[in-house]
Scaffold this motif. Structure first.
Motif, mmCIF file in Angstrom:
data_model
loop_
_atom_site.group_PDB
_atom_site.id
_atom_site.type_symbol
_atom_site.label_atom_id
_atom_site.label_comp_id
_atom_site.label_asym_id
_atom_site.label_seq_id
_atom_site.Cartn_x
_atom_site.Cartn_y
_atom_site.Cartn_z
ATOM 1 N N UNK A 91 0.916 -1.229 0.011
ATOM 2 C CA UNK A 91 0.091 -0.095 -0.168
ATOM 3 C C UNK A 91 0.834 1.144 -0.026
ATOM 4 N N UNK A 92 2.112 1.105 0.401
ATOM 5 C CA UNK A 92 3.168 2.221 0.485
ATOM 6 C C UNK A 92 3.911 2.502 -1.025
ATOM 7 N N UNK A 93 3.549 1.472 -2.022
ATOM 8 C CA UNK A 93 4.317 1.567 -3.311
ATOM 9 C C UNK A 93 3.175 2.008 -4.185
ATOM 10 N N UNK A 94 3.537 1.867 -5.579
ATOM 11 C CA UNK A 94 2.775 2.216 -6.762
ATOM 12 C C UNK A 94 2.301 0.869 -7.431
ATOM 13 N N UNK A 95 2.258 0.008 -6.460
ATOM 14 C CA UNK A 95 2.076 -1.405 -7.309
ATOM 15 C C UNK A 95 0.690 -1.591 -8.138
ATOM 16 N N UNK A 96 -0.396 -0.523 -7.543
ATOM 17 C CA UNK A 96 -1.668 -0.789 -8.196
ATOM 18 C C UNK A 96 -1.470 -0.128 -9.871
ATOM 19 N N UNK A 97 -0.961 0.818 -9.970
ATOM 20 C CA UNK A 97 -0.666 1.230 -11.305
ATOM 21 C C UNK A 97 0.076 0.215 -12.237
ATOM 22 N N UNK A 98 1.049 -0.423 -11.762
ATOM 23 C CA UNK A 98 1.759 -1.483 -12.512
ATOM 24 C C UNK A 98 0.961 -2.550 -12.708
ATOM 25 N N UNK A 99 0.228 -3.144 -11.656
ATOM 26 C CA UNK A 99 -0.497 -4.445 -12.065
ATOM 27 C C UNK A 99 -1.646 -3.976 -12.986
ATOM 28 N N UNK A 100 -2.285 -2.812 -12.993
ATOM 29 C CA UNK A 100 -3.494 -2.504 -13.894
ATOM 30 C C UNK A 100 -2.738 -2.472 -15.372
ATOM 31 N N UNK A 101 -1.480 -1.797 -15.526
ATOM 32 C CA UNK A 101 -0.680 -1.749 -16.842
ATOM 33 C C UNK A 101 -0.758 -3.561 -17.270
ATOM 34 N N UNK A 102 -0.212 -4.291 -16.428
ATOM 35 C CA UNK A 102 0.138 -5.756 -16.464
ATOM 36 C C UNK A 102 -1.426 -6.317 -17.089
ATOM 37 N N UNK A 103 -2.449 -6.038 -16.446
ATOM 38 C CA UNK A 103 -3.645 -6.515 -16.756
ATOM 39 C C UNK A 103 -4.179 -5.940 -18.071
#
Length: 479
Positions: A91-103
């Motif tokens: 939650x302290x990273x920008x993983x959401x953006x990266x996962x949406x890109x991968x999706x």
């Protein structure tokens, strides 16, 4: 082979290698760590503590187009995502953006399944859920569903289910639901109709999350404008006898909520929704009957037009009386009584009073005055008072046969009766005094003495009504 590696603290030796810029080194180190730590919760917790999450997100960001590295990275996230500590770190990273890109860029089912597994785990965390919505995951999900909705291939069905399940998870909680609804302009709310009308069972199941949108009156008004109510009824007609119970439950809940705002009631009645709901009452499934009756009751609430339409339908009234007679399902029994009361309460027509009398529904409303639930007692008392004011002559015999006067006297004498029920009981008594026969019953039961005692009741409203009732009993004009 795993045990010696663990005992030799090989994992902690490999962790620094994840900072390398050599992709081959990253790939081999990542695979080794993944294999050693697979299915070992203690080691996985240790990895999170030493900061592996930051490394994994960095690799996913810097090497987003390296298929082997992304695959290893996603597998690692998949293994760690169930840990609360990992979610907190993510939650302290920008993983959401990266996962949406991968999706968005995933081209095969295997990659989609891994990404969905990670996303579903992360959607359990409130902070990450917000980040996923802000990163536009809902737009990608809608694109995937639209692309695969017509497919019957088993692999596509799995993806549709994963996407539908994720939407349902994202809709849990008012804050996220409102963000996704976006006043009816959000991509999910705009595609509600596609989900509901889809022939794809998994997509219909995903539509169960739509019930969450209807928890807000403003949303309900917008959804009726979008035509969702007829699509829900189409869906119910497919599932009313059999089919997915969760779809039934969600569609029925949504339908009931959509009938609450006043502006919706008018539009829904004009579009013939009441008739369609009545047709669905052919179902023998108690949960379906219960929620449909509740929806009709909400439609009748405050709408004399609706009450008049429902109250002059002999088929509906006879069915309601049958349910009032049956005690095997207390929910349906209670809801049938409440709908009868609502029809009488909100109606202003003698024809409706006569129709309910002919269907033998009056005795059930008299019984309802002695319910264990004060709300139901008051509904029955108010309905009978209004019906008495409209056409007491028609109801007189039923009141005598069902011993309404005696029931009211017991309520007034019982110390446990709520002040509101006492107040409404006296209001009904005043209406009954317009009948010579019922006035005689009231006098013979010595109700006057009981009302005199209520003049010293602790509740001011009860005292006021008791004084008024005594004046009516004595033939005086109430002040």
């Amino acid at each position: 082979m795993k045990k010696p590696c663990i005992e030799a603290d090989l994992v902690l030796t490999l962790i620094p290698l994840l900072e390398s810029t050599d992709q081959e080194m990253l790939l081999h180190a990542g695979r080794a760590i993944g294999r050693i730590c697979y299915d070992n919760r203690d080691l996985q917790e240790e990895l999170v503590k030493v900061g592996i999450i930051t490394s994994l997100v960095r690799i996913l960001t810097n090497y987003a187009e390296s298929e082997p590295l992304v695959h290893v990275d996603l597998l690692a996230l998949c293994n760690l995502a169930d840990l609360d500590t990992a979610k907190e770190a993510l939650s302290k990273t920008k993983v959401a953006e990266q996962l949406v890109k991968q999706l968005r860029r995933a081209e095969n089912h295997e990659r989609l399944e891994i990404v969905f597994e990670v996303l579903q785990a992360l959607a359990e965390n409130d902070a990450l859920k917000v980040q996923l919505v802000e990163a536009g995951v809902q737009e990608v999900l809608s694109e995937i569903l639209l692309r695969l909705q017509a497919s019957s291939q088993a692999e596509d069905t799995c993806i549709v289910k994963a996407a539908s399940d994720l939407i349902v998870s994202l809709l849990l909680g008012d804050r996220y639901m409102q963000k996704l609804f976006a006043k009816g302009c959000g991509i999910i709310s705009q595609n509600v109709g596609i989900c509901i009308t889809s022939k794809h069972m998994q997509l219909q199941t995903g539509a169960t999350g739509i019930a969450n949108f209807t928890k807000n009156d403003g949303n309900c008004v917008r959804m009726v404008q979008l035509g969702v109510i007829h699509q829900l009824l189409d869906l119910l007609e497919k599932h009313v006898e059999s089919g997915d119970v969760s779809v039934q439950h969600a569609a029925l809940s949504a339908l009931r909520n959509l009938a609450i705002p006043v502006v919706n009631k008018i539009q829904v009645l004009e579009e013939g929704v009441a008739e369609r709901i009545q047709a669905l009452l052919r179902s023998e499934m108690s949960p379906v009957q219960f929620k449909l009756l509740g929806t009709l009751r909400k439609l009748a609430d405050g709408q004399d037009d609706a009450a008049e339409i429902l109250g002059q339908d002999p088929v509906l009234l006879n069915r309601l009386v049958q349910w009032c007679n049956a005690n095997d399902d207390t929910g349906v029994h209670g809801e049938a009584n409440r709908l009868l009361a609502s029809i009488l309460h909100h109606n202003r027509s003698q024809e409706v009073v006569k129709a309910i009398q002919e269907a033998q529904g009056v005795k059930h409303l008299v019984s309802m005055t002695t319910s264990k639930h004060a709300a139901m007692q008051n509904e029955a008392l108010n309905a009978l008072a209004i019906a008495s004011a409209i056409d007491l002559e028609t109801l007189e015999e039923s009141f005598k046969e069902s011993q309404l006067v005696q029931s009211l006297h017991k309520l007034l004498q019982d110390d446990n009766t709520s002040p509101e029920v006492i107040y409404n009981s006296m209001g009904l008594l005043c209406s009954l005094l317009n009948s010579g026969d019922l006035r005689q019953e009231i006098e013979e039961n010595k109700i006057k003495e009981t009302i005199e005692q209520l003049c010293s009741h602790s509740n001011a409203n009860v005292v006021k009504e008791a004084v008024t009732t005594l004046q009516v009993l004595r033939g005086e004009t109430p002040h």
